[in-house]
Design a protein around this motif. Structure first.
Motif, PDB file in Angstrom:
ATOM      1  N   VAL A   1     -15.567 -19.625  29.219  1.00  0.00           N
ATOM      2  CA  VAL A   1     -16.871 -19.487  29.879  1.00  0.00           C
ATOM      3  C   VAL A   1     -16.794 -18.451  30.996  1.00  0.00           C
ATOM      4  N   HIS A   2     -15.717 -18.456  31.764  1.00  0.00           N
ATOM      5  CA  HIS A   2     -15.536 -17.454  32.823  1.00  0.00           C
ATOM      6  C   HIS A   2     -15.523 -16.040  32.236  1.00  0.00           C
ATOM      7  N   ARG A   3     -14.804 -15.891  31.133  1.00  0.00           N
ATOM      8  CA  ARG A   3     -14.715 -14.562  30.515  1.00  0.00           C
ATOM      9  C   ARG A   3     -16.076 -14.101  29.979  1.00  0.00           C
ATOM     10  N   LEU A   4     -16.809 -15.019  29.375  1.00  0.00           N
ATOM     11  CA  LEU A   4     -18.129 -14.668  28.852  1.00  0.00           C
ATOM     12  C   LEU A   4     -19.082 -14.310  29.993  1.00  0.00           C
ATOM     13  N   LEU A   5     -19.001 -15.058  31.090  1.00  0.00           N
ATOM     14  CA  LEU A   5     -19.835 -14.745  32.259  1.00  0.00           C
ATOM     15  C   LEU A   5     -19.551 -13.330  32.751  1.00  0.00           C
ATOM     16  N   GLU A   6     -18.267 -13.014  32.884  1.00  0.00           N
ATOM     17  CA  GLU A   6     -17.883 -11.679  33.361  1.00  0.00           C
ATOM     18  C   GLU A   6     -18.420 -10.602  32.424  1.00  0.00           C
ATOM     19  N   LEU A   7     -18.277 -10.825  31.108  1.00  0.00           N
ATOM     20  CA  LEU A   7     -18.740  -9.858  30.116  1.00  0.00           C
ATOM     21  C   LEU A   7     -20.251  -9.663  30.187  1.00  0.00           C
ATOM     22  N   TYR A   8     -20.992 -10.760  30.207  1.00  0.00           N
ATOM     23  CA  TYR A   8     -22.453 -10.676  30.160  1.00  0.00           C
ATOM     24  C   TYR A   8     -23.055 -10.189  31.478  1.00  0.00           C
ATOM     25  N   MET A   9     -22.426 -10.547  32.593  1.00  0.00           N
ATOM     26  CA  MET A   9     -22.922 -10.070  33.888  1.00  0.00           C
ATOM     27  C   MET A   9     -22.727  -8.563  34.032  1.00  0.00           C
TER      28      MET A   9
ATOM     29  N   VAL B   1     -20.890 -11.894  21.898  1.00  0.00           N
ATOM     30  CA  VAL B   1     -19.657 -12.034  21.112  1.00  0.00           C
ATOM     31  C   VAL B   1     -19.973 -12.679  19.762  1.00  0.00           C
ATOM     32  N   SER B   2     -18.980 -12.719  18.878  1.00  0.00           N
ATOM     33  CA  SER B   2     -19.141 -13.281  17.538  1.00  0.00           C
ATOM     34  C   SER B   2     -19.334 -14.793  17.601  1.00  0.00           C
ATOM     35  N   LYS B   3     -20.430 -15.252  17.055  1.00  0.00           N
ATOM     36  CA  LYS B   3     -20.714 -16.691  17.035  1.00  0.00           C
ATOM     37  C   LYS B   3     -19.678 -17.426  16.176  1.00  0.00           C
ATOM     38  N   GLU B   4     -19.322 -16.853  15.029  1.00  0.00           N
ATOM     39  CA  GLU B   4     -18.375 -17.493  14.124  1.00  0.00           C
ATOM     40  C   GLU B   4     -17.022 -17.701  14.806  1.00  0.00           C
ATOM     41  N   LYS B   5     -16.586 -16.691  15.552  1.00  0.00           N
ATOM     42  CA  LYS B   5     -15.304 -16.773  16.252  1.00  0.00           C
ATOM     43  C   LYS B   5     -15.341 -17.871  17.313  1.00  0.00           C
ATOM     44  N   TYR B   6     -16.430 -17.942  18.046  1.00  0.00           N
ATOM     45  CA  TYR B   6     -16.526 -18.943  19.112  1.00  0.00           C
ATOM     46  C   TYR B   6     -16.805 -20.335  18.560  1.00  0.00           C
ATOM     47  N   ASP B   7     -17.367 -20.414  17.360  1.00  0.00           N
ATOM     48  CA  ASP B   7     -17.465 -21.715  16.690  1.00  0.00           C
ATOM     49  C   ASP B   7     -16.067 -22.279  16.441  1.00  0.00           C
ATOM     50  N   GLU B   8     -15.139 -21.404  16.027  1.00  0.00           N
ATOM     51  CA  GLU B   8     -13.746 -21.828  15.807  1.00  0.00           C
ATOM     52  C   GLU B   8     -13.126 -22.310  17.121  1.00  0.00           C
ATOM     53  N   TYR B   9     -13.375 -21.562  18.198  1.00  0.00           N
ATOM     54  CA  TYR B   9     -12.853 -21.977  19.503  1.00  0.00           C
ATOM     55  C   TYR B   9     -13.374 -23.363  19.876  1.00  0.00           C
ATOM     56  N   CYS B  10     -14.653 -23.576  19.649  1.00  0.00           N
ATOM     57  CA  CYS B  10     -15.268 -24.864  19.996  1.00  0.00           C
ATOM     58  C   CYS B  10     -14.658 -26.004  19.191  1.00  0.00           C
ATOM     59  N   ASP B  11     -14.484 -25.789  17.893  1.00  0.00           N
ATOM     60  CA  ASP B  11     -13.905 -26.829  17.033  1.00  0.00           C
ATOM     61  C   ASP B  11     -12.485 -27.153  17.465  1.00  0.00           C
ATOM     62  N   HIS B  12     -11.693 -26.113  17.747  1.00  0.00           N
ATOM     63  CA  HIS B  12     -10.296 -26.321  18.139  1.00  0.00           C
ATOM     64  C   HIS B  12     -10.187 -27.063  19.471  1.00  0.00           C
TER      65      HIS B  12
ATOM     66  N   ALA C   1     -19.272 -36.413  23.227  1.00  0.00           N
ATOM     67  CA  ALA C   1     -19.594 -35.068  23.705  1.00  0.00           C
ATOM     68  C   ALA C   1     -18.584 -34.090  23.105  1.00  0.00           C
ATOM     69  N   ARG C   2     -19.016 -32.850  22.867  1.00  0.00           N
ATOM     70  CA  ARG C   2     -18.129 -31.850  22.273  1.00  0.00           C
ATOM     71  C   ARG C   2     -18.596 -30.448  22.665  1.00  0.00           C
ATOM     72  N   TYR C   3     -17.822 -29.455  22.276  1.00  0.00           N
ATOM     73  CA  TYR C   3     -18.159 -28.065  22.556  1.00  0.00           C
ATOM     74  C   TYR C   3     -18.864 -27.455  21.347  1.00  0.00           C
ATOM     75  N   SER C   4     -19.858 -26.601  21.602  1.00  0.00           N
ATOM     76  CA  SER C   4     -20.601 -25.976  20.514  1.00  0.00           C
ATOM     77  C   SER C   4     -21.293 -24.716  21.019  1.00  0.00           C
ATOM     78  N   THR C   5     -21.495 -23.769  20.108  1.00  0.00           N
ATOM     79  CA  THR C   5     -22.290 -22.591  20.455  1.00  0.00           C
ATOM     80  C   THR C   5     -23.779 -22.867  20.249  1.00  0.00           C
ATOM     81  N   GLU C   6     -24.100 -23.986  19.590  1.00  0.00           N
ATOM     82  CA  GLU C   6     -25.499 -24.379  19.376  1.00  0.00           C
ATOM     83  C   GLU C   6     -25.898 -25.340  20.485  1.00  0.00           C
TER      84      GLU C   6
END
Length: 705
Positions: A569-577, A583-594, A537-542
Motif C-alpha cells: 500500500v505504501h508503494r502504491l501510494l508513492e506511485l499514484y501520488m 498497476v496490473s490488477k491480475e498481479k495484485y490479485d495474486e498478492y492479495c490471495d498469497h 476479512a481478507r485482502y482484495s483489489t475489489e
C-alpha cells in the motif's frame, strides 16, 4: 476363493469394472475373473449385476452383458485428504464435496490440484469419484516425531491429513535420532504401499523441548522458523543515517509532541501519534507510520523474503518477524529520541472529532516518549505522567471517534486474550487474561481513521476518473443462514437478535447481545458464535467495504513492519501520488490471495501455540476437577472450556456411556436416545482432567456427575 458376503462381492465386482471400464462382462466371466466356483455365489454375482445396473453403476449393453457406466464427467478441483480415510474432492467451479475412497485417491495429498472421474451416482447416495491425474502437488512436507526401532525408522505425525506414518530409509535420516522432532519430505509413495517414503529435511531437536515444539508448530503450518543468513547480512548493510536531502524533501514533525504506545515487551514500533493545536484552533493529529518502503526496495532479497513470509507471527513466547531484526527493531522502528522516516496521514479535527481536513505525506519525526499501554491507561485513569496533556486530548478525540463508529454500525467485538507467565525454560507457570481498554482504543481509532482515509484517497478519485488498482481490506456481510442459526440458539439464553435486511439494525442488535452477555458465563461462547457467523476479512483489489467496521473503504496502511500488504500500500501510494499509471490488477490479485493465505496460516500457528501451552500447563492438574461450560459440540464428543483458566478439553462421546447420543448440528447439542438427556453448547459442567497429550495438543476430560 473364500465365500464372500453380498456386500463384499458387490464391491469386488464394482472394482473389476472400474479397472476395466471398456470391457463387457456377463456373470460367468465375472465369476471366472474373481475365482468364484460355487453355484450359489455365481447366482449372487448375477443378481448383483442387475442391482448395479438399476443403480446406474453399470449399463446392460445386451441381455446379460454389462459394461461400466463411465459416462460421468471429468472435473478438476482440490483434493482433501483426511487421516480417518474420508477423503474428498472440492470442484473448482463450486458445488458440494465429493467422496473419494483411499483406493481411488492415487495417493494425492491434501490440497493437491487434481482431475477426477465422477462415478455414476447411486440412487440416494452421495456422489463418488476417482483421481485420474494429479495436476499440481501442494503438500509433501510433514512434521512429527522420529521413531527408530531395529533400524526401521518412521515419522509419527499428528497431521490430520495423513492416515499412515512416513517410512524413512536409514540413509535418509540425516542424523535424526529416536524421539527427535523433524521435518520430513515425502519423496515417493509406491502405488500399492500403505506408507509413503520420506527423507529428513531438517532436525528440529528433542521432542518436548520448548524451542523444538515452537519450531515444530511453525513448520507444521508451513511457516519459517529461522531467518536466511543472506537476508540478515543484506539488512546489516542498510544504513540508519538520514541524508540531508531526504530530510529537506519531507515535512518536519521533529518538534511536534509525538509518542508511541505499544505492549510493554514490544520492540517494533511501527506507528506514532503527534498532536498540536493548529493556527485555526483545530487539533492537528499526525498518524505516523514507519517508512519501510524507503529501506526495503522492491524485488530486493529482503523484499522477496518479506513477501514469502507476508506477516510476522506471534507465538506465545516469541515473535517471528517478517523483516530482519535490524530493520524491524532498529532502522525502521520509531524508537524515542531518534530521527525516523515516516509515511503519515495528518488530520485536522474539531473538538467533536469531526475531520475538517486531511493530507497524506512523507515526514520525519522524533518520538518524545515510548509508552506501554498500561502506563497510558494509568494516565487516563488520573495518574500523573509524561505528556499527560497530549494523552488526555488524544484519548478524548479517540473515544468520540469510537462512539461515532458504533453509531454508524460497527460491531463491538472485544474478546479477551489468553496469556501465559513462562519460566526460563518456556514452561507456563500461570495463566492470565488481557482485554482492550481505553489506551488500546486510543491507538486503534486513529489507526482505523488513517486506514480509512488512505483507502478513500485512492478508491474515491476525482469526478470523471477511474479508481486505480489498490489493495483493500474487505469484510463481507455475514452468512444469512449462520446468522439465523445463531439467533435461534441464543434465544434459549434469553437474547433476541434481529436478522432482517436492515444492516444497521442487525449490527445494533449484535452489539446489544454482546453487551448484555458481558460478565455472564456465556459471554465468551456468545462472542465466539457471533464471530463464526461472520465472514473472514481478507485482502482484495475489489472493494466491497468492511462490514464489521461499517466502512465503505478500508485498507491496511499502518503496520508495514509486520504486514506485507501495508508495504505494498505504501508503494502504491508513492506511485499514484507521483502520477503513476495503475498497476496490473491480475498481479495484485495474486498478492492479495498469497497474503490472505499466509495471514490465516499465521493465525492457525498462533492458536496452536496457545493450545500447546494450555495442555502443558494442565499436565500438573491431571486428576483435578474444574467447572466449565460446553464450548463445542461435535459428533465425536463435547469440548469444555474451564472457567478458571479458559483451557479447553474433550469429553469423548464414548465416555458418555449412560446412553447412545446423537449429534444435532443445527442446535449445537448431543441428545440421548433413551433418556433424552441433552448436552448443549453453553451448558455448565464439572469435569476431571484425565489426560494431557502434548503431541496432539489435546486435553481429555471426563464428566463428573
Amino acid at each position: 476363493m473364500a465365500r464372500m458376503k453380498k456386500k463384499e462381492l458387490a464391491q469386488a465386482i464394482l472394482i473389476l469394472f472400474q479397472n476395466a471400464p471398456k470391457t463387457v462382462y456377463n456373470y460367468k466371466q465375472i465369476s471366472k475373473e474373481l475365482g468364484i466356483t460355487k453355484q450359489d455365489q455365481k447366482q449372487m454375482a448375477a443378481d448383483i449385476l442387475y442391482d448395479l445396473a438399476d443403480d446406474g453403476f453399470v449399463i446392460e449393453q445386451e441381455p446379460g452383458r454389462f459394461r461400466y457406466n463411465n459416462v460421468g464427467t471429468i472435473a478438476t478441483g482440490v483434493f482433501q485428504r483426511r487421516s480417518n480415510g474420508r477423503n474428498s474432492f472440492i470442484p473448482e467451479d463450486g458445488g458440494d464435496s465429493i467422496d473419494i475412497a483411499e483406493r481411488n485417491s492415487k495417493h494425492a495429498m491434501d490440497g493437491d490440484a487434481v482431475r477426477v472421474q465422477l462415478f455414476a451416482r447411486k440412487k440416494g447416495a452421495k456422489p463418488e469419484a476417482e483421481v485420474i491425474e494429479i495436476i499440481e502437488s501442494k503438500k509433501n512436507i510433514f512434521v512429527g516425531r522420529v521413531q527408530i526401532s531395529r533400524n526401521i525408522a518412521f515419522l509419527v505425525t499428528e497431521d490430520k491429513t495423513l492416515a499412515h506414518d512416513i517410512f524413512i530409509p536409514s540413509d535418509m535420516l540425516k542424523g535424526a535420532r529416536n524421539n527427535d522432532k523433524a521435518v520430513v519430505k515425502i519423496v515417493e509413495w509406491p502405488e500399492y504401499a500403505k506408507n509413503p517414503i520420506g527423507e529428513v529435511v531438517d532436525v528440529l531437536g528433542v521432542s518436548g523441548k520448548n524451542d523444538t515444539e515452537m519450531h515444530a508448530i511453525l513448520a507444521e503450518f508451513g511457516l519459517p522458523y529461522k531467518y536466511p543468513e543472506k537476508v540478515e547480512a543484506a539488512a546489516e548493510l542498510i544504513s540508519d543515517e538520514i541524508a540531508e536531502n531526504e530530510i529537506a524533501a519531507r515535512e518536519d514533525f521533529r518538534k511536534v509532541p509525538t509518542l508511541t504506545i505499544d505492549p510493554y515487551d514490544a520492540k517494533d514500533f511501527d506507528d506514532a501519534l503527534s498532536i498540536r493545536k493548529s493556527n485555526n484552533g483545530l487539533w492537528e493529529v499526525g498518524v505516523h507510520i514507519a517508512d519501510v518502503s524507503h529501506y526495503v526496495k522492491q524485488n530486493s532479497i529482503i523484499d522477496k523474503e518479506a513477501y514469502d513470509r507476508a506477516t510476522s507471527v506471534y507465538l506465545v513466547d516469541r515473535t517471528i518477524p517478517m523483516l530482519p531484526e535490524r530493520l524491524c527493531n532498529t532502522v525502521c522502528s520509531l524508537r524515542p529520541n531518534e530521527d525516523k522516516l515516516c509515511f503519515s496521514v495528518v488530520f485536522e479535527l474539531n473538538e467533536q472529532s469531526e475531520v475538517q481536513s486531511s493530507r497524506i505525506c512523507r515526514t520525519i519525526i522524533k518520538s518524545d516518549r515510548r509508552f506501554a499501554y498500561e502506563e497510558v491507561q494509568d494516565i487516563i485513569g488520573g495518574k500523573e505522567g509524561d505528556m499527560k496533556h497530549e494523552v488526555i486530548i488524544l484519548n478524548k478525540l479517540a473515544q468520540q471517534l469510537r462512539a461515532k463508529r458504533f453509531e454508524k454500525g460497527a460491531i463491538d467485538f472485544e474478546r479477551f486474550e489468553v496469556k501465559f507467565e513462562l519460566d526460563k525454560k518456556g514452561k507456563p507457570i500461570s495463566v492470565y487474561f488481557t482485554e482492550s481498554k481505553e489506551s488500546n482504543h486510543l491507538i486503534e481509532e486513529f489507526m482505523l481513521l488513517a486506514n480509512l482515509t488512505v483507502a478513500e484517497f485512492i478508491g474515491k478519485p476525482a469526478k470523471g476518473k477511474a479508481a486505480k488498482t489498490f489493495i483493500y481490506r474487505i469484510h463481507e456481510a455475514p452468512n444469512k443462514e449462520k446468522l439465523e442459526n445463531f439467533a435461534t440458539f441464543i434465544r434459549r439464553f434469553g437474547y433476541k437478535l434481529k436478522t432482517g435486511n436492515n444492516k444497521l439494525e442487525i449490527i445494533k442488535s449484535i452489539n446489544s447481545v454482546i453487551d448484555k452477555a458481558k460478565g455472564k458465563p456465556e459471554e465468551n461462547m456468545i462472542e465466539t458464535l457471533a464471530l463464526r457467523s461472520m465472514q473472514k476479512a481478507r485482502y482484495s483489489t475489489e472493494n466491497i467495504g468492511h462490514y464489521g467496521l461499517a466502512f465503505g473503504f478500508y485498507t491496511h496502511f499502518t503496520s508495514p513492519i509486520r504486514r506485507y500488504p501495508d508495504l505494498l500500500v505504501h508503494r502504491l501510494l508513492e506511485l499514484y501520488m507521483a502520477g503513476g499509471k495503475s498497476v496490473s490488477k491480475e498481479k495484485y490479485d495474486e498478492y492479495c490471495d498469497h497474503t490472505s493465505a499466509m495471514e490465516q496460516k499465521a493465525s492457525n500457528a498462533e492458536r496452536a501455540s496457545i493450545k500447546y501451552k494450555q495442555v502443558e500447563y494442565m499436565i500438573d492438574n491431571i486428576g483435578k476437577t474444574f467447572d466449565g461450560i460446553i464450548s463445542g459440540v461435535t459428533e465425536w464428543g463435547l469440548y469444555v472450556e474451564l472457567n478458571e483458566n479458559k483451557c479447553e478439553g474433550l469429553i469423548p462421546i464414548r465416555d458418555l456411556d449412560d446412553d447412545y447420543y446423537a449429534f444435532d448440528e443445527k442446535n449445537y447439542c448431543l441428545i440421548g436416545n433413551r433418556r433424552k438427556r441433552i448436552y448443549r453448547l453453553g451448558d455448565p459442567l464439572t469435569i476431571k482432567v484425565v489426560h494431557a497429550n502434548l503431541e496432539k495438543k489435546q486435553l481429555d476430560f471426563t464428566l463428573v456427575y
